[in-house]
Scaffold this motif. Structure first.
Motif, mmCIF file in Angstrom:
data_model
loop_
_atom_site.group_PDB
_atom_site.id
_atom_site.type_symbol
_atom_site.label_atom_id
_atom_site.label_comp_id
_atom_site.label_asym_id
_atom_site.label_seq_id
_atom_site.Cartn_x
_atom_site.Cartn_y
_atom_site.Cartn_z
ATOM 1 N N PRO A 36 37.344 38.367 32.134
ATOM 2 C CA PRO A 36 37.315 38.739 33.470
ATOM 3 C C PRO A 36 35.910 38.455 34.255
ATOM 4 O O PRO A 36 34.865 38.496 33.636
ATOM 5 C CB PRO A 36 37.489 40.265 33.251
ATOM 6 N N LEU A 37 36.029 37.938 35.382
ATOM 7 C CA LEU A 37 35.036 37.548 36.101
ATOM 8 C C LEU A 37 34.319 38.653 36.943
ATOM 9 O O LEU A 37 34.886 39.937 37.069
ATOM 10 C CB LEU A 37 35.349 36.453 37.319
ATOM 11 N N CYS A 38 32.861 38.600 36.936
ATOM 12 C CA CYS A 38 32.174 39.410 37.562
ATOM 13 C C CYS A 38 32.272 39.212 39.177
ATOM 14 O O CYS A 38 31.653 38.373 39.851
ATOM 15 C CB CYS A 38 30.669 39.617 37.280
ATOM 16 N N GLU A 39 32.653 40.155 40.100
ATOM 17 C CA GLU A 39 33.155 40.006 41.482
ATOM 18 C C GLU A 39 32.684 41.010 42.422
ATOM 19 O O GLU A 39 33.487 41.786 42.676
ATOM 20 C CB GLU A 39 34.611 39.535 41.609
ATOM 21 N N PRO A 40 31.568 41.098 42.635
ATOM 22 C CA PRO A 40 30.995 42.401 43.440
ATOM 23 C C PRO A 40 31.438 42.411 44.856
ATOM 24 O O PRO A 40 31.284 43.463 45.442
ATOM 25 C CB PRO A 40 29.441 42.032 43.410
ATOM 26 N N LEU A 41 32.196 41.321 45.273
ATOM 27 C CA LEU A 41 32.405 41.415 46.972
ATOM 28 C C LEU A 41 33.706 41.821 46.846
ATOM 29 O O LEU A 41 34.784 41.221 46.058
ATOM 30 C CB LEU A 41 32.355 39.965 47.466
ATOM 31 N N ASP A 42 34.068 42.583 47.477
ATOM 32 C CA ASP A 42 35.383 43.139 47.684
ATOM 33 C C ASP A 42 36.079 42.184 49.010
ATOM 34 O O ASP A 42 35.518 41.024 49.400
ATOM 35 C CB ASP A 42 35.806 44.406 48.206
ATOM 36 N N ARG A 43 37.366 42.162 49.219
ATOM 37 C CA ARG A 43 38.122 41.434 50.342
ATOM 38 C C ARG A 43 37.298 41.271 51.596
ATOM 39 O O ARG A 43 37.082 40.327 52.209
ATOM 40 C CB ARG A 43 39.436 41.674 50.499
ATOM 41 N N GLU A 44 36.733 42.701 51.872
ATOM 42 C CA GLU A 44 36.093 42.634 53.211
ATOM 43 C C GLU A 44 34.916 42.031 53.052
ATOM 44 O O GLU A 44 34.229 41.132 54.082
ATOM 45 C CB GLU A 44 35.695 44.102 53.656
ATOM 46 N N MET A 328 28.418 36.051 43.725
ATOM 47 C CA MET A 328 29.137 35.668 45.334
ATOM 48 C C MET A 328 29.461 34.296 45.462
ATOM 49 O O MET A 328 30.468 34.161 45.958
ATOM 50 C CB MET A 328 27.896 36.521 46.254
ATOM 51 N N VAL A 329 28.802 33.414 45.074
ATOM 52 C CA VAL A 329 28.962 32.049 45.186
ATOM 53 C C VAL A 329 30.316 31.813 44.708
ATOM 54 O O VAL A 329 31.132 30.910 45.231
ATOM 55 C CB VAL A 329 27.951 31.223 44.985
ATOM 56 N N GLY A 330 30.383 32.151 43.423
ATOM 57 C CA GLY A 330 31.698 31.986 42.708
ATOM 58 C C GLY A 330 32.950 32.513 43.422
ATOM 59 O O GLY A 330 33.941 32.027 43.561
ATOM 60 N N GLN A 331 32.836 33.594 44.010
ATOM 61 C CA GLN A 331 33.911 34.223 44.699
ATOM 62 C C GLN A 331 34.110 33.402 45.941
ATOM 63 O O GLN A 331 35.260 33.116 46.309
ATOM 64 C CB GLN A 331 33.787 35.642 45.229
ATOM 65 N N GLY A 371 31.979 32.460 36.345
ATOM 66 C CA GLY A 371 32.969 31.692 36.504
ATOM 67 C C GLY A 371 32.729 30.119 36.991
ATOM 68 O O GLY A 371 33.456 29.594 37.365
ATOM 69 N N CYS A 372 31.606 29.879 36.805
ATOM 70 C CA CYS A 372 30.931 28.377 37.329
ATOM 71 C C CYS A 372 31.916 27.277 36.665
ATOM 72 O O CYS A 372 31.976 27.481 35.271
ATOM 73 C CB CYS A 372 29.515 28.321 36.976
#
Length: 516
Positions: A36-44, A328-331, A371-372
């Motif tokens: 699972p990727l680490c994704e601190p940004l939500d859709r907003e 964040m860049v990955g997202q 996820g680079c």
């Protein structure tokens, strides 16, 4: 492999032990990460970064210091005011939608071809070091022979998927000719994929001409074989050198990394989220330009991330903010459905010490969990990129193999057999002699070769050798056993002839001084 372990008949326990000691240098496949990727940004949060970046492109604009690029943008419908290009978000979205989300890198050995993007990642070593720490751990200026040794190590280290290009600067060769010799070294000493120099538009063309000799011009029209890198001048400037090289790669349908050069707090705001908004705008502007040059050309969302010490102004590695920005860049890259690049195993230490290890480990864990896709600077980087360490190079490569294993995720293929072993062994037993253990021990748990896990008594009995010396011995052994992958003689001759002709045509600094 050379040596007594292969090619010479031996019998008995000694022969079996020697055979086990022969390292497997087969390149690992492209990493298919399943964690699972680490994704601190939500859709907003994603939409907020996107909106801020688009506002920067529309209202602040990006400077393109290149007459050809400015005319290209005018024809594409952008608002060009002097050297500043104001990009409508609709135009940007339309252009980047044409960038392939995935493709295959083709090497001169088809066994080393690599799927890339859409969940696949590759490791490439560091580049650009003006110094090295050599096989005696002495810091000095590099030579072309040193560069060749690094390319040989790339060839035999399984976790490295590329030889990159100028891992170290060959200081014994004229600057104006280096790109030719660097490219030849990558092609000659390995049959993996490699990178191409973008130090000037003409140098980029030379690299691509040499690739055409190696692969064929027509083949390159539909097969990515080399990677270029173009760095932006943050904040919000792309210069003529980088844009000309970017055009050279895009016109010939070869991937280019569109990389803002971020020194957080110096050339970006002193805050994480606004920094990502700015670098996102910079990367989008360059990726969009590749599609103005050639629609459908492969491009990679790039960046170099560092934060700046507010005490000294020096760039730092392995800090928590860098990790957050990588996530964040990955997202954002996945939001735009484009592959992306980051930097790996970065360190600011002056020697291969604990600081170097901590910084490198922190960087690699963040990059993997982000996820680079193009994981650059994956071996050797230290002293903020001022030197490439032979010892750190081989340890970093082993760390990449460990990270690779982690990112592969959980294996279930022997689950039932292992559970059967639980029934066989029962309470109070042990598994060391069980058939399942004997069948799986080599793949069950990663066993680092360069870390020492023996007792202190055994370590002392064997000479109390610390990791730097163990790594240098490993590098010497790998280079001693290296076998060059055969390059077609006619192709080799054509490449040498091209280099000789271009070196006659390109003046050196000494020639220019004599002229004036």
């Amino acid at each position: 492999m050379k040596g007594t372990a292969v090619g010479v008949a031996r019998r008995g326990r000694g022969a079996r032990k020697a055979a086990r000691m022969v390292p497997d240098v087969t390149m690992l496949p492209a990493l298919r990460w399943r964690l699972p990727l680490c994704e601190p940004l939500d859709r907003e949060g994603i939409e907020r970064i996107d909106a801020a970046s688009m506002a920067i492109l529309e209202e602040v604009g990006v400077v393109f210091r290149d007459a050809v690029a400015l005319e290209d943008w005018r024809r594409a419908g952008a608002d060009v005011r002097n050297e500043t290009v104001h990009l409508d978000r609709g135009l940007v979205r339309e252009l980047i939608a044409g960038i392939p989300s995935a493709f295959t890198y083709h090497a001169r050995n088809p066994a080393n071809d690599l799927p890339f993007g859409d969940g696949y990642s590759i490791f490439a070593p560091m580049t650009g070091a003006p110094y090295l720490r050599d096989l005696s751990d002495v810091r000095r200026a590099p030579t072309l022979a040193d560069l060749a040794d690094f390319h040989r190590l790339c060839h035999v280290l399984p976790a490295l998927h590329s030889t990159a290009h100028h891992i170290v600067e060959p200081m014994d060769h004229p600057i104006s000719h280096r790109h030719l010799r660097i490219t030849y070294s990558s092609m000659k000493h390995s049959d993996k994929t490699f990178m191409g120099m973008t130090t000037s538009p003409r140098n980029a063309e030379d690299v691509l001409d040499m690739c055409a000799l190696l692969f064929g011009e027509t083949y390159m029209e539909s097969h990515p074989v080399v990677t270029g890198n173009c760095n932006g001048n943050s904040p919000l400037v792309w210069d003529g050198t980088m844009l000309g090289a970017m055009r050279a790669f895009a016109r010939r349908n070869q991937p280019v990394l569109c990389s803002p050069f971020v020194l957080g707090g110096a050339n970006t705001p002193a805050s994480v989220a606004p920094t990502v908004a700015q670098l996102n705008a910079e990367a989008l502007s360059a990726m969009a330009y590749t599609q103005v040059v050639r629609k459908g050309a492969p491009a990679i969302y790039g960046h170099y991330l560092s934060t700046v010490s507010m005490k000294s102004g020096a760039p730092m590695a392995g800090t928590p903010e860098i990790s957050l920005m990588n996530y964040m860049v990955g997202q954002m890259a996945r939001h735009y459905d484009v592959p992306w690049r980051s930097s790996n195993t970065l360190g600011g230490a002056k020697t291969f010490d604990a600081q170097a290890g901590y910084e490198s480990a922190a960087t690699m864990m963040a990059v993997l969990h982000a996820g680079c896709n193009y994981i650059w600077h994956s071996a050797g980087w230290n002293e903020a990129g001022m030197h490439c360490s032979m010892a750190k190079f081989v340890v970093d490569a082993e760390q990449c193999a460990m990270g690779y294993r982690m990112a592969e995720g959980i294996r279930w293929d022997d689950f039932d057999e292992a559970l059967a072993a639980v029934r066989d062994v029962g309470p109070g037993g042990h598994y060391l002699g069980h058939p399942h253990t004997l069948e799986n021990f080599q793949r069950a748990f990663f066993m680092p070769e360069l870390f020492d896990n023996n007792s202190i008594e055994q370590w002392q009995a064997e000479g109390s050798v610390e990791i730097t010396e163990r790594a240098l011995r490993r590098a010497r052994n790998l280079l001693g056993d290296y076998e060059e992958p055969r390059l077609d003689p006619a192709t080799d001759e054509a490449l040498r002839d091209y280099i000789a002709r271009r070196e006659r045509e390109i003046p050196t600094a000494d020639a220019l001084n004599q002229e004036y």
